[in-house]
Design an enzyme around this catalytic site. Structure first.
Site, PDB file in Angstrom:
ATOM      1  N   GLY A 183       0.842  -1.187   0.000  1.00 21.27           N
ATOM      2  CA  GLY A 183       0.000   0.000   0.000  1.00 21.27           C
ATOM      3  C   GLY A 183       0.872   1.230   0.000  1.00 21.27           C
ATOM      4  O   GLY A 183       1.809   1.309  -0.771  1.00 21.27           O
ATOM      5  N   SER A 184       0.580   2.197   0.870  1.00 21.55           N
ATOM      6  CA  SER A 184       1.363   3.424   0.871  1.00 21.55           C
ATOM      7  C   SER A 184       0.952   4.332   2.010  1.00 21.55           C
ATOM      8  O   SER A 184      -0.111   4.166   2.606  1.00 21.55           O
ATOM      9  CB  SER A 184       1.182   4.196  -0.447  1.00 21.55           C
ATOM     10  N   ASN A 185       1.803   5.315   2.277  1.00 21.67           N
ATOM     11  CA  ASN A 185       1.456   6.473   3.095  1.00 21.67           C
ATOM     12  C   ASN A 185       1.502   7.705   2.207  1.00 21.67           C
ATOM     13  O   ASN A 185       2.424   7.835   1.379  1.00 21.67           O
ATOM     14  CB  ASN A 185       2.465   6.687   4.234  1.00 21.67           C
ATOM     15  N   ASN A 243      -4.076   3.714   3.496  1.00 22.93           N
ATOM     16  CA  ASN A 243      -4.722   2.500   2.979  1.00 22.93           C
ATOM     17  C   ASN A 243      -6.002   2.097   3.680  1.00 22.93           C
ATOM     18  O   ASN A 243      -6.622   1.102   3.281  1.00 22.93           O
ATOM     19  CB  ASN A 243      -3.770   1.301   2.924  1.00 22.93           C
TER      20      ASN A 243
END
Length: 820
Positions: free
Chosen positions: A242-244, A520
């Site tokens: 996912g990611s920030n 996410n």
């Protein structure tokens, strides 16, 4: 400026022009005859200048779109040829021909790691020529030329690999491989189209590849029968990919410029790994950032006026249709009482045998009006294709050809307003949230505006089949509808950009002067002060379930910087590797566990291994290490691995038994919290099992994080900082390796921090700091195979140049021009 011919181009490119000039001069010097009219020297079809700066980052400059694609592909191939080439083999459906049918794809990507035979049939089926041609026809001229140039640039590098002495040691892993072949524009479109499908078809590779009617022959010629994969709905089939991303408005930065922190957690290997570059066509495009290998458009990045990044969205991008089959005909289904014939596609995959011979294997796969048939028998045998029923999958992005046009428009945007307008007009972003900032805009932008199926609550009630109701736990918020009624078709709003998609006016978005963020979880808490509610259920839950620890920590970080969201502050908090579960629970856990001097461990809650007789574990040494630990995963921290092993077991307890204060929608960032005293016995078993795991690994209890978490480059270990999502780390580096099987090595199929950027817009310029954690090149012979990784290890961000002056002033600057 100096030309660098290492791993690049030699003087041979200037020979044809020199000969032509000499010829003209010779003619002009003949006095017996009138000098002929000089012939115009035709302009090269493709031309690009590749300027490289620190860490090998290429800055591609060309006069036109084809030249930009040409230079970009050449640079990608210089750095990552083997991965690029193997990706093209995968997308063509040719893996079995070169690597055998039964082997798994070696690197994780958005399709997971299916067997070669299933990957081949899947790609030949869903990336069929008609689908890829439709995508190509829908592209604007700029993208068509980029693609054409990209194919030519890749092929040019293949020739140079064999012809140039400077490339003699490059890409030893594949340079002589039979699967290293030229590509066509069709191959590039096929690779681009595959990008669209990560949140839909790509999670059902084996299920689609093995969907055949009852009694049909699945395989032949010694190819072993395939087993359809169990359902995995996350992109790539792995939690933590996912990611920030946090966009700070001017109220948070304390000056006139907003600031963007983008932090994708992504694959370190394989065709979906990121590649960093800048592409410049004077007067038309000037954008820096990253794309997947094989993609000629920047997907995450910045230009002179805007910056954006993405996180994987919680919105569902696909649905299933249960088909009622025509009696006696398992390849026809009823729709509004009328029979509809499925469309067969007979596909042949060449399969390499152990003897080396290559034999064809044939399957006939089917497509309905909704999409391809899908085999759900691995979830429950009752869901397999039978004489009475079958299932088809519809992916909203299968008909979404606007994605790359949108990203290209963003690369050309001159303001945040233009970026927002393009996102609303195209409604194409395939499976990610967007956060963006722009020069002169006090507010930061969050949106989950893209292609999402349009189903009403009335349809969910009326169209969900009994099988769909049973699948609800495994597939939350996925519409599983009755395919025999047109009333159950996805709907179209007045402003829908695509048939069957939600219109952009009903998609979540938010502009804030303090900050917007996503880690996410759903759109609900892009900013906890302004919860986003009332959107279609497919976009994700709002208030029903806890946020991840990473989401909670991310908001606390954003709120904590307040009016001090400077570049230096954000760079520091991005890499300080706080472990939020330790901050929340460590003191209480140690109070409950360390009171017992010894623990008789009966079983490992994680592996279910039973110890008979129970193993006796002394708590004192591990408790002392954790008490002294600073609750981070920075490379120098001692004891993080003990906590990770403990918490991975403790969190297996049901939430109602584990937490003292349960989740509350009225305090989503602060709950759940605390540990129940009644959980002490189970927590001691978890603690004892964790200590046994550490002892079995050979690592000391007080080993440094960088000793246990590392990556190997050219035989040398590089210590790393970070941890896994489920432990509450904000700095994500998540190994797929067990501690007792060689440590948390990032050498296998890890995911985590990848291309990171911190961008702001000071008066008249761009300030951008980046990291590419796994380095630009996957070739061990390249000087850029480990340099960026060592910088990441040391926490040294790269101030990446953007303007012409800054590019040319870079201490590592070198330039070479390619043409043909």
């Amino acid at each position: 400026m100096r030309a660098n011919f290492s791993r690049g181009l030699g003087p041979l490119f200037f020979v044809p022009v020199a000969l032509a000039l000499l010829s003209l001069l010779a003619c002009a010097g003949t006095s017996d005859h009138p000098a002929p009219e000089p012939r115009a020297i035709s302009k090269p079809t493709y031309q690009a200048e590749i300027r490289r700066t620190a860490m090998g980052v290429p800055h591609i400059k060309a006069d036109d779109w084809a030249g930009a694609g040409y230079g970009y592909a050449y640079a990608q191939a210089q750095d990552d040829l083997c991965t690029l080439a193997e990706g093209f083999v995968t997308f063509r459906g040719e893996r079995s021909q070169f690597f055998g049918a039964e082997a798994q794809i070696p690197a994780n990507s958005t399709i997971g790691r299916p067997k070669n035979i299933d990957a081949d049939f899947f790609h030949k089926h869903v990336l069929a020529d008609d689908a890829v041609d439709a995508m190509a026809r829908a592209q604007p001229e700029s993208i068509r030329r980029l693609v054409e140039g990209f194919a030519a640039g890749y092929n040019r590098y293949l020739r140079d690999l064999r012809d140039l002495e400077s490339e003699a040691a490059a890409h030893a892993a594949c340079r002589d491989a039979p699967w290293l072949r030229p590509v066509t524009a069709q191959d590039i479109y096929r690779r681009m189209y595959a990008t669209n499908l990560a949140a839909g078809y790509s999670n059902f590779v084996a299920n689609i590849a093995t969907a055949v009617p009852p009694g049909a022959q699945l395989s032949s010629r010694d190819a072993a029968p395939s087993v359809p994969q169990r359902f995995a709905m996350e992109v790539g089939g792995k939690a933590g990919v996912g990611s920030n991303v946090i966009g700070f408005g001017s109220a948070a930065t304390g000056d006139e410029s907003p600031l963007l922190f983008g932090n994708p957690h992504w694959y370190w290997r394989g065709p979906d790994r990121f590649y960093q570059a800048q592409i410049t066509i004077p007067g038309q495009l000037d954008v820096s950032g990253t794309s997947f290998l094989g993609v000629p458009v920047i997907l995450i990045g910045f230009n002179q006026d805007v910056a954006w990044s993405h996180t994987v969205s919680a919105a569902r991008r696909f649905g299933l249709y249960q088909l009622k089959l025509v009696p006696g005909d398992a390849t026809s289904y009823l729709r509004d009482g009328q029979p509809v014939k499925m469309q067969p596609r007979t596909l042949t995959v060449n399969v390499k045998q152990p003897s080396g011979a290559v034999v064809p294997v044939t399957r006939t796969l089917y497509t309905s009006a909704y999409g391809p048939l899908v085999n759900l028998g691995a979830i429950d045998p009752a869901l397999a294709w039978s004489a009475n029923t079958a299932f088809a999958i519809r992916d909203i992005n299968a008909d979404n050809y606007r994605t790359f046009r949108t990203w290209l428009r963003w690369g050309q945007a001159r303001s945040l307003g233009e970026l927002v307008a393009a996102q609303r007009e195209e409604a194409s972003i395939p499976w990610v949230n967007t956060v963006a900032v722009g020069r002169g805009s006090a507010r930061a932008w969050y949106a989950d505006i893209g292609a999402v199926p349009n189903v009403s609550s009335a349809q969910v009630k009326d169209c969900t089949t009994p099988a769909g109701q049973a699948l609800g736990a495994a597939m939350p918020r996925v519409p599983v509808f009755d395919g025999s009624r047109s009333a159950c078709d996805w709907q179209t709003d007045a402003d829908s950009v695509q048939k069957g998609a939600v219109g952009p006016s009903r998609m979540p978005s938010l502009l804030r002067a303090d900050y917007v963020a996503n880690m996410n979880d759903s759109h609900w808490l892009a900013n906890p002060k302004a919860p986003l509610t009332g959107y279609p259920a497919l976009f994700g839950p709002t208030g029903e379930e806890p946020q991840t620890y990473r989401t909670r920590l991310g908001h606390l970080i954003a709120q904590g910087v307040k009016s001090h969201a400077t570049v230096d502050t954000v760079k520091r908090v991005a890499l300080n590797s706080r472990a939020y579960t330790a901050e929340l629970f460590k003191a209480r856990a140690l109070a409950l566990v360390c009171g017992a001097r010894r623990i008789a461990v009966k079983a490992d809650p994680q592996t279910q291994q039973v110890f008979s007789p129970p193993h006796s574990v002394a708590t004192g040494p591990a408790c002392a290490v954790l008490k002294a630990w600073n609750d981070t995963g920075v490379a120098t921290a001692r004891g993080a691995h003990v906590w990770d092993e403990f918490w991975s077991r403790a969190e297996l307890l049901p939430a109602a038994r584990l937490y003292a204060v349960p989740f509350s929608a009225s305090d989503p960032i602060g709950t759940p919290r605390g540990l129940q005293a009644s959980a002490a016995a189970q927590l001691r078993q978890a603690f004892g099992a964790a200590v046994l795991r550490v002892q079995a690994s050979g690592y000391a209890l007080d080993a440094a994080r960088g000793d246990t978490l590392f990556v190997t480059r050219n035989g040398r270990k590089i210590p790393l900082s970070g941890g896994c999502d489920d432990k509450g780390y904000f700095t994500i580096l998540c190994s797929d390796n067990r501690l007792d099987q060689g440590g948390y090595s990032m050498d296998g199929n890890p995911n985590g921090n990848s291309y990171m950027q911190v961008v702001r817009f000071p008066q008249g310029g761009v300030e951008a700091h980046t990291l590419l954690s796994f380095s630009l090149s996957d070739d061990p012979a390249s000087p850029h195979h480990a340099d960026y990784t060592r910088a990441y290890s040391a926490g040294q961000w790269l101030r990446v140049p953007f303007s012409e002056a800054d590019i040319k002033a870079d201490v590592a600057y070198h330039s070479v021009t390619i043409r043909e």
